[in-house]
Structure formats: C-alpha cells, structure tokens
Design an enzyme around this catalytic site. Structure first.
Site, PDB file in Angstrom:
ATOM      1  N   TYR A   1     -26.403   1.004   3.341  1.00 17.23           N
ATOM      2  CA  TYR A   1     -26.393  -0.533   2.840  1.00 17.23           C
ATOM      3  C   TYR A   1     -27.864  -1.251   3.499  1.00 17.23           C
ATOM      4  O   TYR A   1     -28.659  -0.406   3.528  1.00 17.23           O
ATOM      5  CB  TYR A   1     -25.046  -1.323   3.294  1.00 17.23           C
ATOM      6  CG  TYR A   1     -25.134  -2.488   2.328  1.00 17.23           C
ATOM      7  CD1 TYR A   1     -24.988  -2.361   0.986  1.00 17.23           C
ATOM      8  CD2 TYR A   1     -25.535  -3.957   2.664  1.00 17.23           C
ATOM      9  CE1 TYR A   1     -24.990  -3.285  -0.209  1.00 17.23           C
ATOM     10  CE2 TYR A   1     -25.453  -4.884   1.696  1.00 17.23           C
ATOM     11  CZ  TYR A   1     -25.209  -4.743   0.319  1.00 17.23           C
ATOM     12  OH  TYR A   1     -25.271  -5.807  -0.402  1.00 17.23           O
TER      13      TYR A   1
ATOM     14  N   ARG B   1     -30.326 -10.632  -9.297  1.00 18.67           N
ATOM     15  CA  ARG B   1     -30.951 -11.224  -8.090  1.00 18.67           C
ATOM     16  C   ARG B   1     -30.381 -10.286  -6.979  1.00 18.67           C
ATOM     17  O   ARG B   1     -29.559 -10.480  -6.100  1.00 18.67           O
ATOM     18  CB  ARG B   1     -30.596 -12.676  -7.792  1.00 18.67           C
ATOM     19  CG  ARG B   1     -31.039 -13.393  -6.634  1.00 18.67           C
ATOM     20  CD  ARG B   1     -30.360 -14.409  -6.019  1.00 18.67           C
ATOM     21  NE  ARG B   1     -29.264 -13.840  -5.194  1.00 18.67           N
ATOM     22  CZ  ARG B   1     -29.303 -13.336  -4.088  1.00 18.67           C
ATOM     23  NH1 ARG B   1     -30.181 -13.473  -3.322  1.00 18.67           N
ATOM     24  NH2 ARG B   1     -27.970 -13.087  -3.457  1.00 18.67           N
TER      25      ARG B   1
ATOM     26  N   LYS C   1     -21.324  -1.480  -0.921  1.00 19.76           N
ATOM     27  CA  LYS C   1     -20.486  -2.738  -0.376  1.00 19.76           C
ATOM     28  C   LYS C   1     -19.043  -2.027  -0.420  1.00 19.76           C
ATOM     29  O   LYS C   1     -18.511  -2.508   0.365  1.00 19.76           O
ATOM     30  CB  LYS C   1     -20.348  -3.881  -1.454  1.00 19.76           C
ATOM     31  CG  LYS C   1     -21.540  -4.748  -1.561  1.00 19.76           C
ATOM     32  CD  LYS C   1     -21.414  -5.567  -0.307  1.00 19.76           C
ATOM     33  CE  LYS C   1     -22.457  -6.764  -0.314  1.00 19.76           C
ATOM     34  NZ  LYS C   1     -22.530  -7.847   0.760  1.00 19.76           N
TER      35      LYS C   1
ATOM     36  N   GLU D   1     -21.300 -10.010  -7.066  1.00 14.32           N
ATOM     37  CA  GLU D   1     -22.209  -9.774  -6.087  1.00 14.32           C
ATOM     38  C   GLU D   1     -23.720  -9.579  -6.757  1.00 14.32           C
ATOM     39  O   GLU D   1     -23.838  -9.354  -7.863  1.00 14.32           O
ATOM     40  CB  GLU D   1     -22.088  -8.165  -5.667  1.00 14.32           C
ATOM     41  CG  GLU D   1     -23.124  -7.811  -4.576  1.00 14.32           C
ATOM     42  CD  GLU D   1     -23.037  -8.474  -3.374  1.00 14.32           C
ATOM     43  OE1 GLU D   1     -24.137  -8.638  -2.540  1.00 14.32           O
ATOM     44  OE2 GLU D   1     -21.576  -8.733  -2.831  1.00 14.32           O
ATOM     45  N   ASP D   2     -24.486 -10.351  -6.175  1.00 19.00           N
ATOM     46  CA  ASP D   2     -26.046 -10.446  -6.596  1.00 19.00           C
ATOM     47  C   ASP D   2     -26.237 -10.774  -8.093  1.00 19.00           C
ATOM     48  O   ASP D   2     -27.058 -10.365  -8.901  1.00 19.00           O
ATOM     49  CB  ASP D   2     -26.641  -9.076  -6.419  1.00 19.00           C
ATOM     50  CG  ASP D   2     -26.960  -8.645  -4.920  1.00 19.00           C
ATOM     51  OD1 ASP D   2     -26.861  -9.727  -4.102  1.00 19.00           O
ATOM     52  OD2 ASP D   2     -27.237  -7.479  -4.584  1.00 19.00           O
TER      53      ASP D   2
ATOM     54  N   ASP E   1     -19.479 -13.148  -3.318  1.00 16.40           N
ATOM     55  CA  ASP E   1     -20.163 -12.555  -1.969  1.00 16.40           C
ATOM     56  C   ASP E   1     -21.463 -13.454  -1.478  1.00 16.40           C
ATOM     57  O   ASP E   1     -21.293 -13.824  -0.158  1.00 16.40           O
ATOM     58  CB  ASP E   1     -20.176 -11.145  -1.884  1.00 16.40           C
ATOM     59  CG  ASP E   1     -20.514 -10.434  -0.599  1.00 16.40           C
ATOM     60  OD1 ASP E   1     -19.890 -10.777   0.435  1.00 16.40           O
ATOM     61  OD2 ASP E   1     -21.595 -10.001  -0.299  1.00 16.40           O
ATOM     62  N   ASP E   2     -22.183 -13.455  -2.305  1.00 24.56           N
ATOM     63  CA  ASP E   2     -23.330 -14.219  -1.762  1.00 24.56           C
ATOM     64  C   ASP E   2     -23.067 -15.560  -1.459  1.00 24.56           C
ATOM     65  O   ASP E   2     -23.850 -16.299  -0.595  1.00 24.56           O
ATOM     66  CB  ASP E   2     -24.700 -14.106  -2.902  1.00 24.56           C
ATOM     67  CG  ASP E   2     -24.766 -12.473  -3.163  1.00 24.56           C
ATOM     68  OD1 ASP E   2     -25.356 -11.753  -2.537  1.00 24.56           O
ATOM     69  OD2 ASP E   2     -24.353 -12.327  -4.399  1.00 24.56           O
TER      70      ASP E   2
ATOM     71  N   ASN F   1     -32.509 -10.762   3.153  1.00 25.95           N
ATOM     72  CA  ASN F   1     -32.755  -9.536   3.058  1.00 25.95           C
ATOM     73  C   ASN F   1     -33.495  -8.902   1.783  1.00 25.95           C
ATOM     74  O   ASN F   1     -33.840  -9.564   0.951  1.00 25.95           O
ATOM     75  CB  ASN F   1     -30.996  -8.762   2.686  1.00 25.95           C
ATOM     76  CG  ASN F   1     -30.264  -9.063   3.905  1.00 25.95           C
ATOM     77  OD1 ASN F   1     -30.467  -8.589   5.128  1.00 25.95           O
ATOM     78  ND2 ASN F   1     -29.129  -9.568   3.719  1.00 25.95           N
TER      79      ASN F   1
ATOM     80  N   ASN G   1     -24.219 -10.512   9.144  1.00 20.59           N
ATOM     81  CA  ASN G   1     -24.026  -9.309   8.195  1.00 20.59           C
ATOM     82  C   ASN G   1     -22.729  -9.812   7.176  1.00 20.59           C
ATOM     83  O   ASN G   1     -21.647  -9.804   7.993  1.00 20.59           O
ATOM     84  CB  ASN G   1     -23.741  -8.019   8.811  1.00 20.59           C
ATOM     85  CG  ASN G   1     -23.866  -6.807   7.781  1.00 20.59           C
ATOM     86  OD1 ASN G   1     -23.310  -6.888   6.684  1.00 20.59           O
ATOM     87  ND2 ASN G   1     -24.417  -5.798   8.327  1.00 20.59           N
TER      88      ASN G   1
END
Length: 617
Positions: A139, A192, A210, A281-282, A304-305, A467, A511
């Site tokens: 990751y 993203r 993930k 996610e993203d 998650d973000d 990140n 994290n």
C-alpha cells in the site's frame, strides 16, 4: 491401482463415508454459526472439488511445496510438485531471501503481487509477520507508483471491473464472481487516487491493497473480499493516449449519467451480497460526498477518505492533547488550521466538529466551526467583502472561483477575515495549535508558516497527511528543524524518525489502516446493517487511548502498523458495542460469550489446513 474387486468396493465405500462425514461436519458448522453467522472459526479441513493442476494454480488452495504425501495422492498432484515436502517456515525463508534481492519498492510490489497470485496463505503469513515493512510495499507509498504503472505491469486479473460497456448487465455480471459470501467490498472509480489525481481503471491497485490490509490487519477471510473498479472513463490525457491503457478510452461520465451508473452497481451488489460492507475509495469531490449522502442510510457503506481519514486524524489530535498534558475534552480549546478543502479535508474537520459537539463543551455546531480555519488552493476561505489579501477590490461571495464552494465548505468561511489570506498570514493572525494538511500540494507547509506557528505555541502539532510521500505538505525533518525539535508530528505516508540536536524525534503515521480493518471486522462480526458516525468517533477515541503515558512523553501518539491486528481487535469491539447499542446488529451473541473473545476467534489466521477432495456432482 486396486486390482482386487473386494478392495475396490471397500475403497469406494471408504471414500463415500469420508465425503459424507466432511459434508456433515460442514453442515453442523453452518448450523452452529447460524445464530451468529459471522464467526470465522478455523476448521481442521478445507474441501474442494478441484483436482491436479487446478489445485496448484488456485492461490486459495495452493500450498506450493507444503502439500503432504497423502494430499498429493488424493488431489492428483503427486509428481506435479517437487518431491520433498517443505512447510511454511522454509517457504518463508525462501520468499524473504528473494524479496531482499528486489532493488526497488516497485520490484518488491511486483514480487508480492506474484506471491499473492500463486499462494494467498503464504502471502498473508509473510505480510502479517512483516506488516510494518511490507504495508509500505503493498500500500502507500509504493501503491501510488503501482497505480500509475498498472497498465504496464499488469500480470493477472484480480477483482471485478464494471465499465460503461456493462450498463444494464450488472445484475447478471455480479454472479460471475466465484464466491457466494462476500463480507467486504472496496470500490473506486479511480477519479482521485491518493494525491495523484485521475488514474481511471489503473486505480484497481487501491482496492486490492486496502483489502489485503483488511485480511492481514482485520482478519477478514481472503475468500470474502471483493475489489471493484467502476470504469466510467478517465480525463487523464496521458492514459487516453496510451495504447496499453486497459480502461475505457473515453472521458468520464458526469451528472445524472454518472450517478445512474453507480446506482445500478449498488443495486446489483445489494441483490447478491446484501450483508456486504461497501467501502467507497478515492472518489473525487463532490462525488464522494454525494454518494455517501445518498447511500449511508440505505446500505452498509462508508467513505474511507472522508470517514476513516477523519477518525484516524481525530485520534491523532486527541492523542496530541494527552501528549501535551491535557485531556480529550479539551478539544474545543484547540485552534486548528486545515490546508485542503476537498473531501478528505472537509471530512477530517467534520469529524473533529462532531467530537466537539458530542463532548458538550461548545454551545452550538457553529461555535465548533469557529475553531477551525480552512484553506483551499486559493488561500483562506474568508470574507471576500473585506477584500483580498493582496489588496484587490472586494467581490461578493458567489462570484469567481468562490462560486464553486458548496454548503459544507461554506460552514468554514471566516466572516471576520479577508478571503485568500496565505497560510503564513493566517498562522500569524490566529496562532494555531494544530496544522492539518490534506491538500496533495507538496511543500505547502512553508518554513515561514511552521516557524511562525512554533513562535506561538510550545508544542506545535504538525500533521501533513497527503499521500504518497512526495505529495506530503512537508517532511518530518523540515517540521522538526523549523520547530527546533518541539513538534508533535504525524504524516499520511511513512517517514523515518529524525535525529535533531542529539534527540530522537518520533514520527507517527496517520494511517487509515488503523481504522478500517477493525471497523470492517466489527461490522462483519455484528452483521451491522449500517455504518454510523458514532462508530467512527468511538474508533478515534479507542485509538487515541492506546498509547502509554511513557510513549506519549516520547512523542509516540499510538501504536504502529506492526500492531495493527491488536488495534483492530480493540476497534472491532467498540464498533460491535455501538452496533448493538444502536440496534443495528443482526447477529446474536451466544449466551455468556465474551465479545473480545468472539472477535479474536473470528479473525482468520493464515495457516495450512488439510485439503480434502469431494466428488464433483
């Protein structure tokens, strides 16, 4: 070969008996678990209808060189693997030796992917035993480069892709996935990815990574996970022009067309896997918020973000309070700058606001908003009627670039400060105690801003959270140098501890892996029907309370990734408690059971078990 007919009859009868006993054992196990269907107890055997090379080539069945002689005989693989049986300890020695010969992080990533593709049990044993080191390979930060080069390093398919070619077919397609039980799904549209922007279908590496952490850190079974890419196109010109790009070669769907596509996918998943936890996610802003708002009260899902990042960042802020001799309920006294007004930045700040309100130390949510100053790419979100920081003429809010601010961002608008003030100007004006970076803009935490912050407080809390590493708002070395070693530091990607003036300055990592594996485990064990804000808040408080007083004094805010399974057990227990308190849990705990014991016994642990072949009817 059995030549005696009587022996043949006995042999056949014995096979039928063994097969029936294994099936009866499986039925009894399922019956036992019916009252508490999420319990993932280890079994003594694993059954399969596969035979010969099909066993060797199945990463969920393969043991490599560790098949026993009796397994080789009954599975039809005798002679198909080297004759000497070598157990997992010897295999790990070989794997580690070869891994050490890889020269770059990307080479290690490719090596680990190849191992996962041929032997998942060995892959997860290696990962769990070396989690601190290898989480950085599978990751962040390495996964960023792996995403950028996904179409170049592609080896073997993993997960599912739902593209614009599949509209109207998703309900049927979802049945192509070979497993009937899925507990956790991680889905991205690749719009993203980390701080790297639009990577389209190349974003598949994110759900895969993930979910590897869900298994290694949260004990979710590898047969119960599903990585997904929603390929709605890409606006990345380099990928559109690359003949090797594997995704759809058109620009992204937007508007109603986009939301209709996602809706079809959600309904298809709900139809086959109604109990699965979906992690978004993203997804870019504002899609991330819009999808969360649409589905969070209808489906067991979270972003998650927005939410995991918020929980772990809040845990860091709370732990930093303790490290400065304060208590968690002093949160409302903090003066917080957040650089970054996208989904992650707003999500983190909303989590902090929620906690302030929950603690009851502010009179209203508006008062809580007054404790946070938010900057976007233009500077402070301030009052444009006061004129720009550069002395430009005032412009009414709603004109120019500020017309793009939505209602969530406008909550942070400072009516008493000029619009677009620079970070250093804001620092000097408010003397912040905490500085959060969620901008994806490397170096935005300037020396002037950090030094000005250090002039105002004894122990400045500096959290550059973007990140991967090269996108970080500042480095650990810069933060400690510019604060004369006084900073309490945590970053999104890993940095090494810093030696400064004879002192070891500790680096923490904010994290998301500290949050989502435990959350997923708790949701799976309790069979929670929804994921709530209370679950994330309790996750944050749990993590914030895990460091000892000695660790806090040394600058350590919470356990490292190497202790992820222990963190996940604690987080899962809190999530389960909230699920039962809020009436969302659908699983019934056995009478007299201990919740933490149930959680621990539910966690999958990678070890080889005996393989039994069943007749394929």
């Amino acid at each position: 070969m059995l030549r005696n007919p009587a022996l043949k009859t006995v042999h056949a009868a014995t096979q039928r008996f063994v097969t029936s006993q294994v099936r009866n054992y499986s039925r009894r196990a399922l019956t036992t678990l019916a009252a508490f269907p999420d319990l993932r107890m280890e079994t003594m055997v694993q059954t399969t209808t596969k035979h010969g090379m099909d066993v060797i080539h199945d990463p969920l069945l393969s043991k490599g060189t560790a098949f026993s002689l009796s397994e080789r005989e009954r599975l039809g693989i005798r002679g198909l693997v080297p004759p000497r049986t070598q157990e997992m300890d010897k295999q790990l020695q070989r794997i580690i030796r070869n891994l050490r010969e890889c020269r770059t992080p990307l080479e290690k990533f490719i090596f680990m992917t190849a191992l996962q593709d041929r032997n998942e049990t060995l892959y997860y044993r290696l990962l769990i035993d070396n989690l601190e080191e290898l989480s950085q390979i599978i990751y962040t930060p390495t996964v960023g480069e792996a995403c950028q080069r996904f179409h170049s390093i592609y080896r073997r398919s993993r997960g599912m892709y739902f593209s614009t070619l599949d509209r109207g077919q998703m309900a049927a397609m979802v049945h192509n996935w070979p497993h009937d039980q899925v507990d956790v799904i991680v889905v991205t549209d690749g719009s993203r990815v980390l701080g790297l922007g639009d990577l389209g279908a190349n974003g598949m590496q994110i759900p895969i990574g993930k979910l590897s952490l869900y298994v290694a850190g949260g004990g979710i079974r590898p047969t119960s996970i599903l990585p997904v890419v929603l390929d709605v196109g890409t606006n990345n010109e380099a990928l559109l022009d690359d003949p090797l790009y594997l995704g759809m070669g058109h620009r992204r769907l937007e508007g109603d067309e986009y939301y209709s596509f996602v809706d079809e996918w959600v309904h298809a998943i709900q139809n086959r896997y109604p109990n699965a936890l979906i992690q978004f996610e993203d997804f870019k802003y504002p899609h991330a918020y819009n999808l969360l708002h649409k589905y969070q009260d209808k489906v067991c899902c979270f972003n998650d973000d927005i939410q995991s990042t918020s929980a772990v960042a809040l845990a860091g802020v709370l732990a930093a309070l303790k490290a400065r001799g304060k208590t968690l309920d002093n949160l409302n006294e903090e003066r917080i700058i957040c650089v970054g007004a996208g989904s992650a930045g707003v999500g983190v700040c909303e989590g902090i606001i929620d906690c302030m309100v929950e603690q009851g130390k502010v009179k209203s949510r508006e008062e809580a908003y007054s404790r946070i100053w938010m900057l976007d790419q233009h500077g402070l979100i301030g009052n444009s009627m006061l004129g720009g920081a550069d002395g430009s003429a005032p412009a009414p809010i709603g004109l120019g670039d500020r017309a793009n601010l939505d209602e969530r961002q406008l909550c942070y608008l400072k009516k008493d400060m000029k619009d677009r003030m620079t970070l250093e100007e804001v620092v000097k004006a408010i003397k912040p105690t905490v500085m959060l970076g969620l901008s994806g803009a490397p170096g935005v935490f300037t020396e002037g801003a950090i030094r000005a912050m250090a002039d105002g407080v004894e122990k400045p809390v500096v959290f550059p959270l973007s990140n991967p590493t090269h996108q970080s708002e500042c480095t650990a070395e810069q933060a400690f140098k510019w604060t004369d070693g006084r900073a309490i530091f945590a970053s999104g990607s890993p940095f090494k501890d810093v030696e400064y003036k004879g002192k070891t300055c500790k680096v923490n990592q904010i994290n998301n892996a500290m949050s989502f594996p435990g959350l997923g485990l708790g949701v799976t064990v309790s069979r929670a029907s929804r994921v709530t804000g209370k679950m994330f808040m309790e996750t944050a408080i749990t993590i914030a309370n895990m460091a000892t007083e000695e660790q806090l004094k040394s600058g350590v805010l919470f356990p490292g990734v190497g202790q992820l399974r222990e963190v996940s057990k604690e987080v899962a227990a809190k999530v389960c408690e909230v699920a039962y308190e809020q009436g969302l849990a659908r699983a019934q705990l056995p009478p007299g059971s201990n919740l933490k014991t149930v959680i621990e016994e539910s966690m999958w642990n990678p070890s080889y078990v005996s393989l039994i072949r069943l007749a394929d009817h």
